[in-house]
Write a protein that holds these residues in place. Structure first.
Motif, PDB file in Angstrom:
ATOM      1  N   LYS A  30       0.815  -1.189   0.194  1.00 46.52           N
ATOM      2  CA  LYS A  30       0.077  -0.171  -0.004  1.00 46.52           C
ATOM      3  C   LYS A  30       0.882   1.373   0.158  1.00 46.52           C
ATOM      4  CE  LYS A  30      -4.387  -1.569   2.010  1.00 46.52           C
ATOM      5  NZ  LYS A  30      -5.106  -1.769   3.160  1.00 46.52           N
ATOM      6  N   LYS A  34       1.025   3.950  -2.727  1.00 46.54           N
ATOM      7  CA  LYS A  34       0.788   5.767  -2.230  1.00 46.54           C
ATOM      8  C   LYS A  34       2.124   6.355  -2.734  1.00 46.54           C
ATOM      9  CE  LYS A  34      -1.394   9.048  -0.155  1.00 46.54           C
ATOM     10  NZ  LYS A  34      -2.159   9.741  -0.867  1.00 46.54           N
ATOM     11  N   SER A  35       3.226   5.757  -2.568  1.00 46.07           N
ATOM     12  CA  SER A  35       4.548   6.610  -2.948  1.00 46.07           C
ATOM     13  C   SER A  35       4.875   6.686  -4.599  1.00 46.07           C
ATOM     14  CB  SER A  35       5.644   5.656  -2.442  1.00 46.07           C
ATOM     15  OG  SER A  35       6.743   5.839  -3.501  1.00 46.07           O
ATOM     16  N   GLN A  37       2.062   7.151  -6.533  1.00 45.44           N
ATOM     17  CA  GLN A  37       1.095   8.104  -6.894  1.00 45.44           C
ATOM     18  C   GLN A  37       1.546   9.301  -6.484  1.00 45.44           C
ATOM     19  OE1 GLN A  37      -2.213   6.546  -4.338  1.00 45.44           O
ATOM     20  NE2 GLN A  37      -3.245   5.457  -6.097  1.00 45.44           N
ATOM     21  N   ILE A  84       6.335   8.608   4.030  1.00 42.27           N
ATOM     22  CA  ILE A  84       5.784   7.126   3.337  1.00 42.27           C
ATOM     23  C   ILE A  84       7.393   6.340   3.424  1.00 42.27           C
ATOM     24  CG2 ILE A  84       5.586   6.058   1.427  1.00 42.27           C
ATOM     25  CD1 ILE A  84       2.994   8.115   1.343  1.00 42.27           C
TER      26      ILE A  84
END
Ligand code: ZN
Length: 137
Positions: A30, A34-35, A37, A84
């Motif tokens: 996840k 996210k990273s 994105q 992150i």
């Protein structure tokens, strides 16, 4: 107890012991998504910023408000990305040297490259004991 019951029980036990690792793997993937994105978000914001600067240069009109807003958005996204990446490193048992920035094992007390003192290893969560529920049949 039937064979099927046995299989289900065994599967449940395996799921309990590997649950933590699985959660970590899910969390890591996840975070990676996210990273990715955030990276493309930052890239497109830089492009917008570039276009804005170009327009301002061409027109001679300065839209500092839009400019500042974009810079603030990029800063915020970068901060989130750093956070992150830090979480990902922690999951992998890595820590970034505060001095030179290389990633190293979080078991090390000092950076193997520059010798700077590394942050204390985060206190590991105690492994959850697997409760044996074997009360006899
Ligand atoms: Zn270092």
């Amino acid at each position: 107890m039937s064979f099927v019951d046995n299989v289900i029980n065994t599967t449940k036990n395996v799921a309990a012991t590997t649950g933590k690792k699985t959660n970590e793997a899910i969390r890591a993937s996840k975070l990676k998504i996210k990273s990715g994105q955030l990276n493309s978000e930052i890239k497109s914001k830089y492009e917008k910023l570039g276009a804005l600067v170009y327009d301002m240069s061409k027109s001679g009109e300065k839209d500092t408000e839009a400019f500042d807003a974009l810079v603030a958005e990029i800063d915020a996204a970068n901060t989130e990305l750093t956070d992150i990446e830090k979480q990902l490193d922690e999951l992998k048992g890595k820590v970034a040297c505060p001095s030179c920035g290389i990633k190293t094992d979080n078991d090390n007390a000092f950076c193997p490259k520059c010798g700077a003192k590394l942050p204390e290893k985060p206190v590991e969560e105690a492994e959850e004991p697997v409760v044996e529920e074997d009360m006899g049949e």
